[in-house]
Structure formats: C-alpha cells, structure tokens
Design a protein around this motif. Sequence first.
Motif, PDB file in Angstrom:
ATOM      1  N   ASP A 166      41.750  24.423  46.136  1.00 33.83           N
ATOM      2  CA  ASP A 166      41.540  23.432  45.075  1.00 33.83           C
ATOM      3  C   ASP A 166      40.188  23.586  44.384  1.00 33.83           C
ATOM      4  OD1 ASP A 166      44.002  22.325  45.586  1.00 33.83           O
ATOM      5  OD2 ASP A 166      43.223  20.689  46.828  1.00 33.83           O
ATOM      6  N   ARG A 167      39.260  24.334  44.998  1.00 36.34           N
ATOM      7  CA  ARG A 167      37.897  24.413  44.468  1.00 36.34           C
ATOM      8  C   ARG A 167      37.610  25.701  43.706  1.00 36.34           C
ATOM      9  NH1 ARG A 167      34.946  20.604  47.575  1.00 36.34           N
ATOM     10  NH2 ARG A 167      33.127  21.004  46.261  1.00 36.34           N
ATOM     11  N   VAL A 168      38.519  26.672  43.761  1.00 32.92           N
ATOM     12  CA  VAL A 168      38.212  27.976  43.177  1.00 32.92           C
ATOM     13  C   VAL A 168      38.698  28.088  41.738  1.00 32.92           C
ATOM     14  CG1 VAL A 168      38.250  29.136  45.414  1.00 32.92           C
ATOM     15  CG2 VAL A 168      40.346  29.044  44.036  1.00 32.92           C
ATOM     16  N   THR A 169      38.207  29.120  41.072  1.00 34.56           N
ATOM     17  CA  THR A 169      38.657  29.424  39.719  1.00 34.56           C
ATOM     18  C   THR A 169      40.078  29.955  39.717  1.00 34.56           C
ATOM     19  OG1 THR A 169      36.370  30.052  39.184  1.00 34.56           O
ATOM     20  CG2 THR A 169      38.083  30.704  37.614  1.00 34.56           C
ATOM     21  N   LEU A 170      40.381  30.813  40.709  1.00 30.41           N
ATOM     22  CA  LEU A 170      41.667  31.500  40.713  1.00 30.41           C
ATOM     23  C   LEU A 170      42.090  31.816  42.145  1.00 30.41           C
ATOM     24  CD1 LEU A 170      43.703  32.711  38.612  1.00 30.41           C
ATOM     25  CD2 LEU A 170      42.474  34.885  38.878  1.00 30.41           C
ATOM     26  N   VAL A 171      43.360  31.559  42.449  1.00 28.15           N
ATOM     27  CA  VAL A 171      43.953  31.969  43.722  1.00 28.15           C
ATOM     28  C   VAL A 171      44.642  33.310  43.492  1.00 28.15           C
ATOM     29  CG1 VAL A 171      45.632  31.413  45.523  1.00 28.15           C
ATOM     30  CG2 VAL A 171      44.259  29.588  44.486  1.00 28.15           C
ATOM     31  N   VAL A 172      44.299  34.302  44.314  1.00 29.52           N
ATOM     32  CA  VAL A 172      44.792  35.668  44.110  1.00 29.52           C
ATOM     33  C   VAL A 172      45.482  36.175  45.373  1.00 29.52           C
ATOM     34  CG1 VAL A 172      43.061  36.269  42.372  1.00 29.52           C
ATOM     35  CG2 VAL A 172      42.532  36.587  44.806  1.00 29.52           C
ATOM     36  N   PRO A 173      46.396  37.137  45.230  1.00 26.03           N
ATOM     37  CA  PRO A 173      47.070  37.690  46.416  1.00 26.03           C
ATOM     38  C   PRO A 173      46.116  38.446  47.337  1.00 26.03           C
ATOM     39  CG  PRO A 173      48.319  38.171  44.424  1.00 26.03           C
ATOM     40  CD  PRO A 173      46.994  37.652  43.978  1.00 26.03           C
ATOM     41  N   THR A 174      45.225  39.271  46.740  1.00 21.62           N
ATOM     42  CA  THR A 174      44.277  40.069  47.519  1.00 21.62           C
ATOM     43  C   THR A 174      42.978  40.199  46.736  1.00 21.62           C
ATOM     44  OG1 THR A 174      44.753  42.273  46.608  1.00 21.62           O
ATOM     45  CG2 THR A 174      46.241  41.458  48.336  1.00 21.62           C
ATOM     46  N   ILE A 175      41.988  40.801  47.364  1.00 22.36           N
ATOM     47  CA  ILE A 175      40.708  41.019  46.693  1.00 22.36           C
ATOM     48  C   ILE A 175      40.845  41.977  45.514  1.00 22.36           C
ATOM     49  CG2 ILE A 175      40.001  42.916  48.202  1.00 22.36           C
ATOM     50  CD1 ILE A 175      37.144  41.861  48.047  1.00 22.36           C
ATOM     51  N   VAL A 176      41.863  42.824  45.534  1.00 23.00           N
ATOM     52  CA  VAL A 176      42.075  43.773  44.434  1.00 23.00           C
ATOM     53  C   VAL A 176      42.241  43.027  43.111  1.00 23.00           C
ATOM     54  CG1 VAL A 176      43.676  45.479  43.473  1.00 23.00           C
ATOM     55  CG2 VAL A 176      43.016  45.597  45.887  1.00 23.00           C
ATOM     56  N   GLU A 177      43.059  41.981  43.115  1.00 29.10           N
ATOM     57  CA  GLU A 177      43.287  41.213  41.884  1.00 29.10           C
ATOM     58  C   GLU A 177      42.024  40.478  41.444  1.00 29.10           C
ATOM     59  OE1 GLU A 177      47.072  42.264  43.623  1.00 29.10           O
ATOM     60  OE2 GLU A 177      45.361  41.204  44.495  1.00 29.10           O
ATOM     61  N   ALA A 178      41.216  40.030  42.402  1.00 31.47           N
ATOM     62  CA  ALA A 178      39.965  39.356  42.056  1.00 31.47           C
ATOM     63  C   ALA A 178      38.990  40.329  41.391  1.00 31.47           C
ATOM     64  CB  ALA A 178      39.338  38.745  43.301  1.00 31.47           C
ATOM     65  N   LEU A 179      38.853  41.514  41.957  1.00 30.77           N
ATOM     66  CA  LEU A 179      37.975  42.523  41.366  1.00 30.77           C
ATOM     67  C   LEU A 179      38.464  42.928  39.983  1.00 30.77           C
ATOM     68  CD1 LEU A 179      37.413  44.631  44.587  1.00 30.77           C
ATOM     69  CD2 LEU A 179      35.599  43.501  43.292  1.00 30.77           C
ATOM     70  N   ASP A 180      39.770  43.042  39.834  1.00 29.24           N
ATOM     71  CA  ASP A 180      40.344  43.390  38.537  1.00 29.24           C
ATOM     72  C   ASP A 180      40.057  42.296  37.511  1.00 29.24           C
ATOM     73  OD1 ASP A 180      41.998  45.293  37.017  1.00 29.24           O
ATOM     74  OD2 ASP A 180      43.437  43.646  36.910  1.00 29.24           O
TER      75      ASP A 180
ATOM     76  N   ARG B  61      45.613  49.384  58.317  1.00 28.04           N
ATOM     77  CA  ARG B  61      45.614  48.257  57.382  1.00 28.04           C
ATOM     78  C   ARG B  61      44.460  47.299  57.629  1.00 28.04           C
ATOM     79  NH1 ARG B  61      47.287  49.092  52.969  1.00 28.04           N
ATOM     80  NH2 ARG B  61      47.608  46.871  52.586  1.00 28.04           N
ATOM     81  N   LYS B  62      43.596  47.623  58.591  1.00 26.88           N
ATOM     82  CA  LYS B  62      42.446  46.750  58.834  1.00 26.88           C
ATOM     83  C   LYS B  62      41.546  46.689  57.599  1.00 26.88           C
ATOM     84  CE  LYS B  62      42.237  47.414  63.866  1.00 26.88           C
ATOM     85  NZ  LYS B  62      42.690  46.058  64.233  1.00 26.88           N
ATOM     86  N   LEU B  63      41.240  47.851  57.053  1.00 20.64           N
ATOM     87  CA  LEU B  63      40.488  47.953  55.801  1.00 20.64           C
ATOM     88  C   LEU B  63      41.399  48.666  54.807  1.00 20.64           C
ATOM     89  CD1 LEU B  63      37.799  47.502  54.310  1.00 20.64           C
ATOM     90  CD2 LEU B  63      37.047  49.725  55.170  1.00 20.64           C
ATOM     91  N   PRO B  64      42.221  47.914  54.078  1.00 19.75           N
ATOM     92  CA  PRO B  64      43.236  48.536  53.223  1.00 19.75           C
ATOM     93  C   PRO B  64      42.642  49.515  52.220  1.00 19.75           C
ATOM     94  CG  PRO B  64      43.673  46.191  53.471  1.00 19.75           C
ATOM     95  CD  PRO B  64      42.324  46.442  54.073  1.00 19.75           C
ATOM     96  N   ALA B  65      43.300  50.657  52.081  1.00 19.32           N
ATOM     97  CA  ALA B  65      42.803  51.712  51.195  1.00 19.32           C
ATOM     98  C   ALA B  65      42.686  51.227  49.756  1.00 19.32           C
ATOM     99  CB  ALA B  65      43.724  52.928  51.272  1.00 19.32           C
ATOM    100  N   GLU B  66      43.601  50.345  49.333  1.00 16.55           N
ATOM    101  CA  GLU B  66      43.543  49.855  47.957  1.00 16.55           C
ATOM    102  C   GLU B  66      42.317  48.970  47.722  1.00 16.55           C
ATOM    103  OE1 GLU B  66      46.684  47.254  50.123  1.00 16.55           O
ATOM    104  OE2 GLU B  66      45.973  49.340  50.145  1.00 16.55           O
ATOM    105  N   ASN B  67      41.862  48.274  48.770  1.00 21.82           N
ATOM    106  CA  ASN B  67      40.633  47.490  48.652  1.00 21.82           C
ATOM    107  C   ASN B  67      39.436  48.412  48.432  1.00 21.82           C
ATOM    108  OD1 ASN B  67      42.320  45.386  49.260  1.00 21.82           O
ATOM    109  ND2 ASN B  67      41.285  44.780  51.150  1.00 21.82           N
ATOM    110  N   VAL B  68      39.371  49.463  49.238  1.00 20.07           N
ATOM    111  CA  VAL B  68      38.272  50.425  49.135  1.00 20.07           C
ATOM    112  C   VAL B  68      38.257  51.079  47.758  1.00 20.07           C
ATOM    113  CG1 VAL B  68      37.355  52.597  50.041  1.00 20.07           C
ATOM    114  CG2 VAL B  68      38.240  50.856  51.620  1.00 20.07           C
ATOM    115  N   ALA B  69      39.421  51.510  47.292  1.00 20.28           N
ATOM    116  CA  ALA B  69      39.503  52.188  45.996  1.00 20.28           C
ATOM    117  C   ALA B  69      39.051  51.270  44.862  1.00 20.28           C
ATOM    118  CB  ALA B  69      40.931  52.668  45.751  1.00 20.28           C
ATOM    119  N   LYS B  70      39.441  50.001  44.929  1.00 19.87           N
ATOM    120  CA  LYS B  70      39.077  49.072  43.856  1.00 19.87           C
ATOM    121  C   LYS B  70      37.583  48.768  43.875  1.00 19.87           C
ATOM    122  CE  LYS B  70      40.736  46.801  40.371  1.00 19.87           C
ATOM    123  NZ  LYS B  70      41.549  47.445  39.320  1.00 19.87           N
ATOM    124  N   ILE B  71      37.004  48.652  45.059  1.00 18.06           N
ATOM    125  CA  ILE B  71      35.562  48.418  45.149  1.00 18.06           C
ATOM    126  C   ILE B  71      34.797  49.594  44.549  1.00 18.06           C
ATOM    127  CG2 ILE B  71      33.615  48.234  46.759  1.00 18.06           C
ATOM    128  CD1 ILE B  71      35.582  46.669  48.615  1.00 18.06           C
TER     129      ILE B  71
END
Length: 258
Positions: A237-251, A22-32
């Motif tokens: 407070d400064r960002v456009t969107l707060v997301v659970p993980t980087i996957v949602e941001a990339l999406d 889980r250090k480099l989650p597979a779902e992060n890699v797949a989405k990138i």
Amino acid sequence: MKKVFASDFDGTLYFYLAEDDRKLPAENVAKIRKYQAAGNLFGLCTGRQVGGLTPFITGFVEPDFYITSSGANIVDTQFKEIRKRGVDPGVADAIIKKYGVDNFRFTLDVEGDICVFNEMDYPGKYYIITGVEDAPQGLIHQVSIHTECLEDAARMAAEINAEFGDAVNAFQNVIEIDIAPKGCSKGEGVRFLREYMKKEYGDIRLYGIGDSMNDLPLIEASDVSYTFPYAPKELQDRVTLVVPTIVEALDHSMKEVI
C-alpha cells in the motif's frame, strides 16, 4: 540527474531457499549490469553484513555501494568506508544474555565480519565467539537474532525496542530481528547516501525496492519505490509500484524520464 537504485537483498534479489541456479536469478544479474552500463548506479540496502553478501554476489553483481546492517555500515564499491556506526558492546551483551545463545541463533556484524556462537554451514569467512568480550576488535554494527516464527520475531523486536530503545532500533525481518544502533535504518542509510552523493552528482533520483517490513524505511525515503505481490499488504500500500520481480522495477527506473 543521476538515477540511483537501492535494493534489498534477501527475498528481493537473492532467494536462499530456491534451487542453486535460482538463488541469484540470471535475469536479475543481466538487468543490473544493463542498468549500470546505462550510466545509473545500483547498490544494496540490506540487514546483512558485508561478509554476508560477498560469497553470493562476487563475479555476478558489482554494487556501486553497500548499505549494510540496516544502515550502520555503508561502504563504496571497493569497500572503503562511507559511514560507520556501532552498537554499544554493553547493550549488545545485555540483549544476548536476555534471550540466550542456547535458545536463539545470534549473529554479530563486527566491522563487516560475521561472528556467531556455533559452527555453521557457510561458504564465507566467519568467527566463532563465546561472547562480546572475545569478538574481533572493532565496531559492532548490528546484532541479529534468528527466531522460529513471525510471532516470536514481532514480540522480541517490540521487547527490545521497549527495553533498549534509547540505544538501538530493532527491526523485524520476517523471522529475523536486526538490531542496529539508535537512529540507523535502511531509510536513514539511503538519506545519508543521498547527501553524500550530492558532492559528485548533485541531486539524485532515488529508487528503492524491498519485500519485508524492515524495508519500509527504505520505501519511505525513496523517490520511487517498489515491492512484490508476496510482500505484506502494508508495504504494498505504500509503494509506487508493485512488480513481479526486480527486473521490472529496474526496467521502470530506466525508462522513467526525469
């Protein structure tokens, strides 16, 4: 308009305290990979050195660019130079002597290579040095200090900026302190990259994501920005969107119509 996504590494994409799978989650890699396959660019914007990234991402993620050492060393996907800056060796030496290698763990980024003062358990290449004078030849892109608590990191970063602020910028990165050449930051790094990319892509749409206060310059320099529920409230407070993980941001980035 080309979409360009700049991601922090630790606590955003990679989680070094997690279990190995889980250090480099597979779902992060797949989405990138999906993001890049759609014709977008993905890169890293981090306080780490190039040599602090490659052992963990090779074979999984192939960034289109690397903004490393808080913007002091920027290279392309083949590690060819885009822009390099260095800390004055005398200033680096003075900071090391001020706090002491017996009291704190110091790391130097010299031309993308890791230089430390003691042996460590690390899967990649590194050099053991006794001081700035016997480090490998080349630019010192950054000096990093590992502390034991948030309070020490905040106090020491403030002290370094007060005493050496004409030559460096010190950024608190949780319990780490990243000390880059004056004028360098993650935000300045992506601004430089935006101008650099204009000759090939024209205007770009820049997306940035991070989890710590040293990511604030990246957040402020991005057209669209993201962080996480576990990030400091000031960052949320400064960002456009707060997301659970980087996957949602990339999406979100992929779906945005520009």
